[in-house]
Design an enzyme around this catalytic site. Structure first.
Site, PDB file in Angstrom:
ATOM      1  N   ASP A   1      10.098  -8.768   5.291  1.00  0.00           N
ATOM      2  CA  ASP A   1       9.035  -8.450   4.225  1.00  0.00           C
ATOM      3  C   ASP A   1       8.138  -9.366   4.248  1.00  0.00           C
ATOM      4  OD1 ASP A   1      10.399  -5.939   3.705  1.00  0.00           O
ATOM      5  OD2 ASP A   1      11.417  -6.608   1.774  1.00  0.00           O
TER       6      ASP A   1
ATOM      7  N   LYS B   1      19.134  -6.166  -1.713  1.00  0.00           N
ATOM      8  CA  LYS B   1      18.598  -7.343  -0.773  1.00  0.00           C
ATOM      9  C   LYS B   1      19.074  -8.917  -1.470  1.00  0.00           C
ATOM     10  CE  LYS B   1      14.339  -4.908   0.225  1.00  0.00           C
ATOM     11  NZ  LYS B   1      13.057  -5.048   0.247  1.00  0.00           N
TER      12      LYS B   1
ATOM     13  N   THR C   1      18.127  -2.320   1.645  1.00  0.00           N
ATOM     14  CA  THR C   1      16.971  -1.931   0.514  1.00  0.00           C
ATOM     15  C   THR C   1      17.428  -1.970  -0.872  1.00  0.00           C
ATOM     16  OG1 THR C   1      15.087  -0.404   0.298  1.00  0.00           O
ATOM     17  CG2 THR C   1      17.265   0.387   0.939  1.00  0.00           C
TER      18      THR C   1
HETATM   19  P1  NAP Z   1      12.832  -3.857  -7.039  1.00  0.00           P
HETATM   20  O1  NAP Z   1      13.411  -5.244  -6.343  1.00  0.00           O
HETATM   21  O2  NAP Z   1      13.678  -2.887  -7.575  1.00  0.00           O
HETATM   22  O3  NAP Z   1      11.662  -4.392  -8.194  1.00  0.00           O
HETATM   23  C1  NAP Z   1      11.016  -3.459  -8.722  1.00  0.00           C
HETATM   24  C2  NAP Z   1       9.716  -4.245  -9.449  1.00  0.00           C
HETATM   25  O4  NAP Z   1       9.089  -3.276  -9.961  1.00  0.00           O
HETATM   26  C3  NAP Z   1      10.246  -4.960 -10.738  1.00  0.00           C
HETATM   27  O5  NAP Z   1       9.290  -5.890 -11.111  1.00  0.00           O
HETATM   28  C4  NAP Z   1      10.213  -3.868 -11.852  1.00  0.00           C
HETATM   29  O6  NAP Z   1       9.963  -4.485 -13.256  1.00  0.00           O
HETATM   30  C5  NAP Z   1       8.923  -3.224 -11.450  1.00  0.00           C
HETATM   31  N1  NAP Z   1       8.655  -1.670 -12.201  1.00  0.00           N
HETATM   32  C6  NAP Z   1       9.681  -0.716 -11.869  1.00  0.00           C
HETATM   33  N2  NAP Z   1       9.096   0.214 -12.442  1.00  0.00           N
HETATM   34  C7  NAP Z   1       8.212  -0.222 -13.238  1.00  0.00           C
HETATM   35  C8  NAP Z   1       7.394   0.349 -14.203  1.00  0.00           C
HETATM   36  N3  NAP Z   1       7.538   1.633 -14.596  1.00  0.00           N
HETATM   37  N4  NAP Z   1       6.437  -0.247 -14.800  1.00  0.00           N
HETATM   38  C9  NAP Z   1       6.210  -1.535 -14.471  1.00  0.00           C
HETATM   39  N5  NAP Z   1       6.728  -2.276 -13.612  1.00  0.00           N
HETATM   40  C10 NAP Z   1       7.884  -1.440 -13.001  1.00  0.00           C
HETATM   41  O7  NAP Z   1      12.098  -3.459  -5.834  1.00  0.00           O
HETATM   42  P2  NAP Z   1      11.385  -3.976  -4.587  1.00  0.00           P
HETATM   43  O8  NAP Z   1      12.517  -4.124  -3.496  1.00  0.00           O
HETATM   44  O9  NAP Z   1      10.769  -4.961  -4.816  1.00  0.00           O
HETATM   45  O10 NAP Z   1      10.613  -2.705  -4.166  1.00  0.00           O
HETATM   46  C11 NAP Z   1       9.474  -2.385  -5.124  1.00  0.00           C
HETATM   47  C12 NAP Z   1       8.539  -1.411  -4.375  1.00  0.00           C
HETATM   48  O11 NAP Z   1       8.080  -1.749  -3.077  1.00  0.00           O
HETATM   49  C13 NAP Z   1       9.335  -0.007  -3.951  1.00  0.00           C
HETATM   50  O12 NAP Z   1       8.445   1.200  -4.207  1.00  0.00           O
HETATM   51  C14 NAP Z   1       9.418  -0.208  -2.392  1.00  0.00           C
HETATM   52  O13 NAP Z   1       9.516   0.866  -2.069  1.00  0.00           O
HETATM   53  C15 NAP Z   1       8.264  -0.825  -1.983  1.00  0.00           C
HETATM   54  N6  NAP Z   1       8.569  -1.909  -0.771  1.00  0.00           N
HETATM   55  C16 NAP Z   1       7.501  -1.498   0.274  1.00  0.00           C
HETATM   56  C17 NAP Z   1       7.799  -2.251   1.462  1.00  0.00           C
HETATM   57  C18 NAP Z   1       6.785  -1.833   2.386  1.00  0.00           C
HETATM   58  O14 NAP Z   1       7.261  -2.224   3.636  1.00  0.00           O
HETATM   59  N7  NAP Z   1       5.643  -1.594   2.351  1.00  0.00           N
HETATM   60  C19 NAP Z   1       8.732  -3.262   1.519  1.00  0.00           C
HETATM   61  C20 NAP Z   1       9.526  -3.391   0.283  1.00  0.00           C
HETATM   62  C21 NAP Z   1       9.321  -2.858  -0.760  1.00  0.00           C
HETATM   63  P3  NAP Z   1      11.051  -5.137 -14.108  1.00  0.00           P
HETATM   64  O15 NAP Z   1      11.301  -6.309 -13.656  1.00  0.00           O
HETATM   65  O16 NAP Z   1      10.335  -4.980 -15.486  1.00  0.00           O
HETATM   66  O17 NAP Z   1      12.029  -4.007 -13.675  1.00  0.00           O
END
Ligand code: NAP
Length: 483
Positions: free
Chosen positions: A314, A278, A274
């Site tokens: 995912d 990743k 996670t």
């Molecule tokens: P990640 O790689 O860290 O990416 C985070 C994304 O969110 C980036 O695009 C980031 O934008 C954006 N972001 C963060 N804070 C923000 C804010 N305040 N305003 C606007 N954009 C913001 O994380 P990830 O692995 O993709 O996961 C993202 C979310 O999905 C998490 O909440 C995670 O728990 C959830 N998730 C859920 C599942 C599921 O099975 N339901 C699976 C995977 C992930 P920047 O590029 O500008 O930093």
């Protein structure tokens, strides 16, 4: 074996705690240093479990208030009452001559680090005349646990060894797998005798520690942070329901390379991956499934006879969650807006593009969003352009709205038009602000649990080769998230 330390401050409380602990522990540790004026007769009389008597000085992480001579005298008096074991620190052991029938545990504690010379210290403990040796250090890095496991594996002497601190918790769970004689658990939260000590409820009910043996397979989630992950609850309950001898742990990992290097020999069978690892994990794998390779992100690793193979669950789980709804709306030929460009967005964008959806990515950091849109071969728009975009499906893949920031939504409610599909992959809380607003505007909503459950089930199937107990997984996810 599980040992519960008694950390009460009065004789009366200690006697009550001994009674309660004796129902659930294999052995009790009586911490005399915590009890004011301990009544040894009353504390040791009529016990139903073996007892380790300990009287720790402040120097060794205890709470004894008197002089060193008084500390020794109290221990000597306790020994005269024939407890099964007495725990004496390496530096003090030469001061005790006659232990009668009581067995000697000689211990070493280090509250700062796991020193390089743990093997030397272990040898010194053995030479001290102990029946059992105890070596407890502090984990500054997850890999310190691996050094303790190696020490336990090589030990040919009855040994208790684990790491303290939050990063050391996995060693408290796994110690017995590698030959450790016992592990300590607090009687309840707030009754811990050392940093990072888990409660008996957690050790028993989440990790089923009494069932861990040398054949138990190790799985886990690597990330930072991971302490609040629901995955250990889901996978451990599933292993148990399917009678699979395995345990799933939270690995708080800062440096993926170092973790893989030191834990590959320890022998993990599979990992969930996670935030933020990743993409980074890829360079430490021997093989990548073609879909995960196209996406450029791996959230599942399988150890196949020493070869690490990466997958992405995912992607298919998000597609599956959407597919059921889109069937009733003419299939995949939809205008989809994906907010975010992180690991999850990457997996979803590649997956939906292959299905034939028309995608626009929007991201806070334009460069990152633009790069992803080029890789996927789709449109990119800025956040302030979202009002003008015609869309059938909106997917939030950012962490906006996730606990504790539950009052935030990534988009203004004005863009949420009646009849569009709004999918928020955030699953904690299940009902995010975005989904509440979308529902109020007449949108069709999909919550993050729909994806999370599917990806966990797919991971379980990759881990074990068996069908996942999906209803059990769903119940656990909802129980944990609605607490
Ligand atoms: P990640 O790689 O860290 O990416 C985070 C994304 O969110 C980036 O695009 C980031 O934008 C954006 N972001 C963060 N804070 C923000 C804010 N305040 N305003 C606007 N954009 C913001 O994380 P990830 O692995 O993709 O996961 C993202 C979310 O999905 C998490 O909440 C995670 O728990 C959830 N998730 C859920 C599942 C599921 O099975 N339901 C699976 C995977 C992930 P920047 O590029 O500008 O930093």
């Amino acid at each position: 074996m599980i040992c519960i330390p008694i950390t009460a401050h009065t004789n009366q409380e200690a006697i009550e705690d001994i009674k309660e602990a004796s129902r659930i522990a294999d052995i009790i540790e009586l911490r005399l240093d915590y009890i004011k004026d301990p009544d040894l007769d009353a504390l040791l009389r009529g016990r139903t479990r073996p007892v380790i008597v300990t009287n720790r000085s402040k120097r060794d992480g205890g709470d004894f208030q008197g002089t060193e001579l008084e500390r020794m005298a109290l221990l000597q008096k306790a020994i005269s009452l024939d407890p099964e074991y007495v725990d004496i620190e390496l530096g003090s052991v030469s001061k005790f001559k006659d232990l009668g029938r009581t067995k000697l545990i000689v211990s070493y504690h280090n509250f700062n680090e796991t020193p390089k010379n743990i093997t030397q210290i272990h040898n010194d403990l053995i030479k001290s005349g102990a029946s059992i040796v105890k070596l407890v250090t502090f984990a500054r890095d997850i890999t310190d646990n691996a050094r303790i496991f190696e020490l336990l594996k090589a030990a040919h002497f009855p040994t208790i060894a684990f790491c303290m601190g939050e990063l050391g918790q996995i060693s408290r769970i796994l110690a017995t797998k590698f030959g450790g004689m016992l592990t300590f658990a607090s009687l309840a939260k707030g009754k811990e005798s050392a940093p990072g000590q888990l409660s008996i409820n957690e050790l028993r009910d989440v990790y089923h520690v009494s069932e861990i043996d040398c054949n138990t397979s190790i799985y886990g989630i690597i990330g930072n942070p991971v302490s609040h992950s629901v995955s250990p609850h889901i996978h451990n309950a599933s292993f148990r329901a399917m009678a699979i001898n395995a345990v799933y742990l939270p690995f708080m990992v800062e440096d993926v390379g170092r973790f893989i290097e030191s834990f590959k020999d320890i022998g993990f069978k599979g990992l969930s991956v996670t935030i933020p690892h990743k993409e980074e994990i890829i360079k430490h794998l021997d093989e990548i499934d073609p879909l995960a390779n196209r996406i450029g992100a791996v959230n599942t690793v399988i150890n196949r006879d020493g070869r690490l193979v990466g997958y992405n669950t995912d992607c298919p789980s998000a597609s599956d969650a959407l597919e059921e709804i889109l069937k009733g709306k003419g299939g995949w030929n939809q205008k989809v807006v994906i907010i975010g460009a992180g690991g999850a967005a990457r997996a979803i964008a590649f997956g939906l593009k292959e299905k034939g959806a028309g995608i626009t990515i929007i991201n806070r950091t334009n460069n990152r969003g633009l790069n992803l849109s080029k890789e996927v071969g789709c449109n990119y728009a800025r956040f302030n352009e979202i009002e003008g975009i015609d869309m059938d499906v909106l997917i939030n893949t950012t962490s906006v709205g996730m606990f504790p920031n539950v009052d935030e939504s990534p988009v203004p409610p004005t863009i949420l038009k009646n009849g569009i599909v709004v999918f928020d992959i955030v699953y904690n809380p299940i009902d995010t602000k975005l989904l509440k607003e979308a529902k109020a505007m007449g949108c069709i909503i999909i919550n993050g649990v729909e994806m999370f459950l599917r990806q966990a089930a797919l991971q379980f199937e990759l881990f074990t080769g068996q069908k996942a107990p999906v209803p059990l997984m769903e119940r656990i996810i909802k129980e944990r998230l609605l607490r």
